[in-house]
Scaffold this motif. Structure first.
Motif, PDB file in Angstrom:
ATOM      1  N   ASP A 239       1.680 -11.001   7.584  1.00 18.40           N
ATOM      2  CA  ASP A 239       1.876  -9.792   6.787  1.00 18.40           C
ATOM      3  C   ASP A 239       0.555  -9.425   6.103  1.00 18.40           C
ATOM      4  O   ASP A 239       0.099 -10.134   5.202  1.00 18.40           O
ATOM      5  CB  ASP A 239       2.972 -10.053   5.756  1.00 18.40           C
ATOM      6  CG  ASP A 239       3.440  -8.801   5.046  1.00 18.40           C
ATOM      7  OD1 ASP A 239       2.904  -7.713   5.328  1.00 18.40           O
ATOM      8  OD2 ASP A 239       4.345  -8.917   4.192  1.00 18.40           O
ATOM      9  N   VAL A 240      -0.060  -8.345   6.549  1.00 24.22           N
ATOM     10  CA  VAL A 240      -1.297  -7.859   5.941  1.00 24.22           C
ATOM     11  C   VAL A 240      -0.925  -6.739   4.968  1.00 24.22           C
ATOM     12  O   VAL A 240      -0.410  -5.695   5.380  1.00 24.22           O
ATOM     13  CB  VAL A 240      -2.288  -7.355   7.006  1.00 24.22           C
ATOM     14  CG1 VAL A 240      -3.570  -6.846   6.346  1.00 24.22           C
ATOM     15  CG2 VAL A 240      -2.611  -8.468   8.004  1.00 24.22           C
ATOM     16  N   ILE A 241      -1.183  -6.973   3.704  1.00 25.89           N
ATOM     17  CA  ILE A 241      -0.756  -6.049   2.648  1.00 25.89           C
ATOM     18  C   ILE A 241      -1.918  -5.132   2.291  1.00 25.89           C
ATOM     19  O   ILE A 241      -2.952  -5.572   1.762  1.00 25.89           O
ATOM     20  CB  ILE A 241      -0.262  -6.836   1.422  1.00 25.89           C
ATOM     21  CG1 ILE A 241       0.888  -7.769   1.829  1.00 25.89           C
ATOM     22  CG2 ILE A 241       0.193  -5.882   0.324  1.00 25.89           C
ATOM     23  CD1 ILE A 241       1.370  -8.691   0.731  1.00 25.89           C
ATOM     24  N   ASP A 242      -1.752  -3.872   2.587  1.00 21.76           N
ATOM     25  CA  ASP A 242      -2.853  -2.910   2.497  1.00 21.76           C
ATOM     26  C   ASP A 242      -3.324  -2.711   1.060  1.00 21.76           C
ATOM     27  O   ASP A 242      -2.523  -2.637   0.126  1.00 21.76           O
ATOM     28  CB  ASP A 242      -2.400  -1.577   3.095  1.00 21.76           C
ATOM     29  CG  ASP A 242      -3.557  -0.604   3.271  1.00 21.76           C
ATOM     30  OD1 ASP A 242      -4.604  -1.011   3.804  1.00 21.76           O
ATOM     31  OD2 ASP A 242      -3.417   0.569   2.854  1.00 21.76           O
ATOM     32  N   GLY A 243      -4.647  -2.646   0.907  1.00 22.22           N
ATOM     33  CA  GLY A 243      -5.249  -2.248  -0.352  1.00 22.22           C
ATOM     34  C   GLY A 243      -5.485  -3.342  -1.364  1.00 22.22           C
ATOM     35  O   GLY A 243      -5.989  -3.067  -2.458  1.00 22.22           O
TER      36      GLY A 243
END
Length: 269
Positions: A239-243
């Motif tokens: 899970d790549v969590i943006d920002g």
């Protein structure tokens, strides 16, 4: 506070909270009060900043305890009241033994390890060495191609700049020893295959802008994104969590904790 005593004499303090019949999760650094006090001293914090960290720890553990049996460890070694580190500490195999010693003392057969940054690495080392670690929810640490060499040099430099004999220096030296032990004796490919046995309970999250903590620039997000396909083939959810970067994700638990709990919803171990 209960204490687990290891074979080499380290006394690891921990607390058990939550539902006694629920699946067990194990958390330590950075969500233990001993480490909060060390970190506060490292950065010349005041009582207000320490109180904030302690409250964050309380909230995270309390949220997890609403659904799980939570074993909150004062860890790594040297996070008082846990004793150590001893000469030559800390090694990856030592970490695995320490987690199992705590599980034994808490009366727990299987557990999921939850970690962030250094304790994410702890969880990976534990899960790759024992099937009693039934799964992982780890953040901000690459499972594959982690920058151990780069971090060892940066941590060693930080230790040399810290006051002689201070808890910060001792812990940073222990951190450098830990990376050395991985570089000298850990096979990440074998570990990847070992952890695949826990497919369905392997969750890795990272902020899209994660380049490590300020002053220790390392390509955390880049390494995770680069290995994402291989990890997913071995049963990981990535899970790549943006920002978010390393610090913002660590301090904003509301961004990722719900994702972790949703991932483990209806899973048992």
């Amino acid at each position: 506070m209960p204490v687990a005593k290891t074979q080499d004499g380290c006394e690891i303090h921990f607390e058990v909270m939550g539902q006694s019949n629920a699946p067990a999760v194990m958390v330590g650094y950075p969500w233990c009060n001993g480490w909060a006090r060390i970190q506060n001293a490292m950065f010349n914090g005041n009582q207000a900043s320490l109180d904030t960290m302690l409250e964050m720890n309380r909230q995270l553990v309390g949220t997890l305890a609403s659904k799980y049996r939570v074993v909150n460890i004062e860890y790594p070694r040297g996070s008082a009241p846990t004793t150590g580190p001893f000469e030559g500490d800390l090694k990856a195999e030592t970490v695995a033994g320490d987690y199992l010693a705590v599980a034994d003392a808490a009366g727990i057969q299987k557990f999921v390890a939850i970690g962030y940054s250094w304790s994410a690495s702890f969880g990976i080392q534990v899960a790759s060495r024992t099937p009693r670690c039934a799964g992982l929810a780890v953040g901000a640490w690459p499972v594959l191609d982690a920058p151990h060499e780069q971090l060892r040099g940066q941590v060693d430099a930080f230790a040399r700049m810290s006051p002689a004999g201070s808890p910060a220096q001792i812990i940073m030296q222990s951190n450098a020893n830990y990376y050395t032990s991985i570089l000298e004796g850990w096979d990440q490919e074998s570990a990847l295959s070992s952890m695949a046995a826990q497919a369905g309970r392997l969750y890795l999250f990272v902020g899209s802008n994660d380049q490590g903590v300020p002053g220790m620039s390392v390509p955390i997000a880049q390494a995770i994104v680069s290995s994402r396909t291989r990890l997913e083939q071995h049963g990981w959810t990535v899970d790549v969590i943006d920002g978010h970067d390393h610090v913002s994700l660590a301090t904003q638990q509301n961004v990722w904790l719900g994702r972790v709990m949703n991932f483990f919803e209806n899973k048992t171990w």
